[in-house]
Design an enzyme around this catalytic site. Structure first.
Site, PDB file in Angstrom:
ATOM      1  N   HIS A 309       0.851  -1.190   0.000  1.00 45.26           N
ATOM      2  CA  HIS A 309       0.000   0.000   0.000  1.00 45.26           C
ATOM      3  C   HIS A 309       0.889   1.242   0.000  1.00 45.26           C
ATOM      4  CE1 HIS A 309      -3.405   2.460   0.357  1.00 45.26           C
ATOM      5  NE2 HIS A 309      -3.838   2.196   1.577  1.00 45.26           N
ATOM      6  N   HIS A 348      -2.118  -1.961 -10.637  1.00 49.62           N
ATOM      7  CA  HIS A 348      -2.945  -1.438  -9.556  1.00 49.62           C
ATOM      8  C   HIS A 348      -4.145  -2.361  -9.389  1.00 49.62           C
ATOM      9  CE1 HIS A 348      -5.411   1.342  -7.190  1.00 49.62           C
ATOM     10  NE2 HIS A 348      -4.283   1.985  -6.924  1.00 49.62           N
ATOM     11  N   ASP A 404       2.917   5.454  -7.641  1.00 52.03           N
ATOM     12  CA  ASP A 404       4.132   5.295  -6.843  1.00 52.03           C
ATOM     13  C   ASP A 404       5.410   5.303  -7.678  1.00 52.03           C
ATOM     14  OD1 ASP A 404       2.780   4.856  -4.298  1.00 52.03           O
ATOM     15  OD2 ASP A 404       2.106   2.985  -5.196  1.00 52.03           O
TER      16      ASP A 404
END
Length: 502
Positions: A309, A348, A404
């Site tokens: 996460h 994702h 990210d």
């Protein structure tokens, strides 16, 4: 008589239990069905059934506390297709790469809005007027100060403690200084009553948590650096105040660089909320017990800490460092295909096309690199991205760069330590957590979240005394079915005791 083309479609499903022939009609609303409807599909125990499967449902014995027993259960590991709440906050279309907050596309918000304005939108449903924004931003920035005891609490951590450990504990500790905001102390219904006082109390905790989030995060950073804590500045914005508390070293008239502050503010905006993700679900799971919001936010921090996460951007940097350079990307790609290493920053759970935030972040990266100079890891990152986007292995699995992938490079270029990256995710996400928590409390009918399970263990069996139990040995023992032997370092005391016997 059959339905004609002029008849409106019937918003329901008809489901037949082939075990019993029983048919039920389940209403469809917003393309969803109530899972409790399947409880009607119960049957008598038959050959092959176990009593632990709870197939029977004695409707005559149903009470509000037993309504969950019996009937078909919906087995959904990891909540892959289970909606746990109705929400009007954030919408995601993973197939089309769409992310909207209260209907506004993330691209428009990132270009035209600010973090605190978007925070207002998430919390209260509409973009604020000038007066509303002034009230909100003033309250948030007014609540950036923390009790001096927090200095002792944060200062008591080891110098090498992970900043997310510190932040998680700090949020939990913060609740001790707001007893009037703790339902366990002030009353179970303080947030669920339909009164002005309840709204004011709720918003006061929200102002405190958002405002103090940057102070606690900066304190965690400075503790790791061995620096004295810095008091929140006056007359600065949210991102500027955060950077000031992190970097101020007694310079005269110090102010963070506007390009850095703007980049960080936009990054905060992009990370503010992302629908019912793991940490938001953790906040609501804990919040459904009517615990204070400080404890609920601490639970969200704990969930965000994980590398699947909020720790993913930290993992991206470590991956790029391990690759070593663009020339090593092809070999790393092959290792990923052989499942020898993990490809961080791609794919994702929701998006099967490009993550819309990643495109925005790539533009922010250009602005930051123009100021700081290009990070040596950027060439490796771009080579990895290009190789993955051209490789059928990743294309077929819809593995595209996510939020990210580039955010870590920006944080690194700005000088943040790698293990501080998840904190930079947690600070803005406090807003999203609180928006969902506030929505839950305003429903006025909070039910504790209590998931079901499918029990696959032993049926009832009689206790056998230790002397009568058979020694099974290690063969045939299921992995994890007994404690493992842990290797302990030999202490000085044990070594001296052995020496004395020689």
């Amino acid at each position: 008589m059959g339905r004609t083309l002029q008849d409106p479609p019937h918003p329901s499903l008809t489901i037949t239990d082939n075990r019993t022939g029983k048919t039920i009609t389940v209403p469809v609303e917003h393309n969803s069905i109530p899972a409790t409807a399947f409880k009607q599909l119960n049957k008598e125990l038959a050959e092959g059934d176990r009593s632990e499967d709870e197939v029977e449902l004695d409707e005559a014995e149903l009470t509000p506390w037993r309504v969950w027993q019996g009937g078909i259960r919906v087995y959904d590991p990891g909540y892959q297709n289970t909606a746990v709440i109705q929400s009007s906050i954030t919408f995601i279309d993973g197939a089309k790469g769409v992310l909207r907050h209260r209907g506004y596309p993330i691209e428009q918000l990132a270009e035209k809005s600010t973090f605190l304005e978007t925070a207002y939108l998430l919390l209260y449903g509409e973009l604020p007027t000038k007066a509303q924004y002034t009230l909100f931003s003033t309250e948030v920035m007014h609540h950036t100060f923390v009790h001096r005891d927090l200095e002792d609490i944060i200062g008591s951590f080891r110098h090498d403690a992970h900043p997310m450990s510190i932040l998680t504990a700090a949020f939990a500790a913060l609740g001790a200084y707001s007893p009037e905001g703790n339902p366990s102390l002030a009353g179970q219904k303080i947030y669920t009553m339909d009164t002005e006082a309840s709204l004011q109390l709720m918003d006061k905790q929200i102002f405190r948590l958002i405002g103090k989030s940057i102070t606690l995060a900066a304190m965690a950073y400075r503790m790791r650096q061995g620096r004295q804590f810095v008091a929140p500045p006056a007359n600065m914005g949210f991102a500027d105040s955060f950077l000031f508390m992190m970097d101020h070293l007694n310079e005269t008239n110090y102010r963070p660089h506007p390009t850095v502050a703007k980049a960080l503010d936009t990054l905060f905006l992009l990370h503010a909320d992302h629908e019912m993700n793991a940490s938001a679900a953790a906040v609501l799971q804990v919040g459904s017990t009517l615990v204070d919001p400080y404890s609920a936010v601490s639970a969200g921090c704990a969930a965000l800490y994980g590398p699947l996460h909020g720790g993913a951007n930290e993992a991206v940097i470590r991956m790029l460092i391990s690759i070593g350079g663009p020339e090593n990307v092809p070999a790393y790609i092959e290792r990923v295909k052989r499942k020898e290493v993990v490809l961080s920053g791609f794919g994702h759970r929701i998006y099967v096309s490009a993550d819309p935030r990643s495109t925005i972040i790539r533009k922010i990266a250009d602005d930051v690199f123009a100021l700081t100079g290009k990070d040596p890891l950027l060439d490796t990152a771009l080579a990895l991205r290009d190789a993955a986007l051209k490789d059928e292995y990743f294309i077929s699995r819809k593995l595209y760069p996510n939020v990210d992938f580039f955010s870590g490079l920006i944080y690194r270029a700005l000088g943040f330590p790698t293990d501080f990256f998840p904190v930079l995710f947690a600070v803005p996400r406090v807003v999203g957590w609180l928006a969902h928590w506030r929505q839950l409390m305003l429903s006025r009918n909070v039910k504790i979240w209590r998931p079901r399970q499918v029990y696959t263990g032993e049926g009832e069996r009689a206790y056998i005394g230790m002397k009568e139990r058979e020694e099974k040995g290690t063969e045939g023992t299921k992995r994890g079915g007994e404690p493992t032997k842990v290797q302990h370092p030999t202490s000085t005391r044990v070594f001296l005791a052995r020496e004395s016997k020689l």
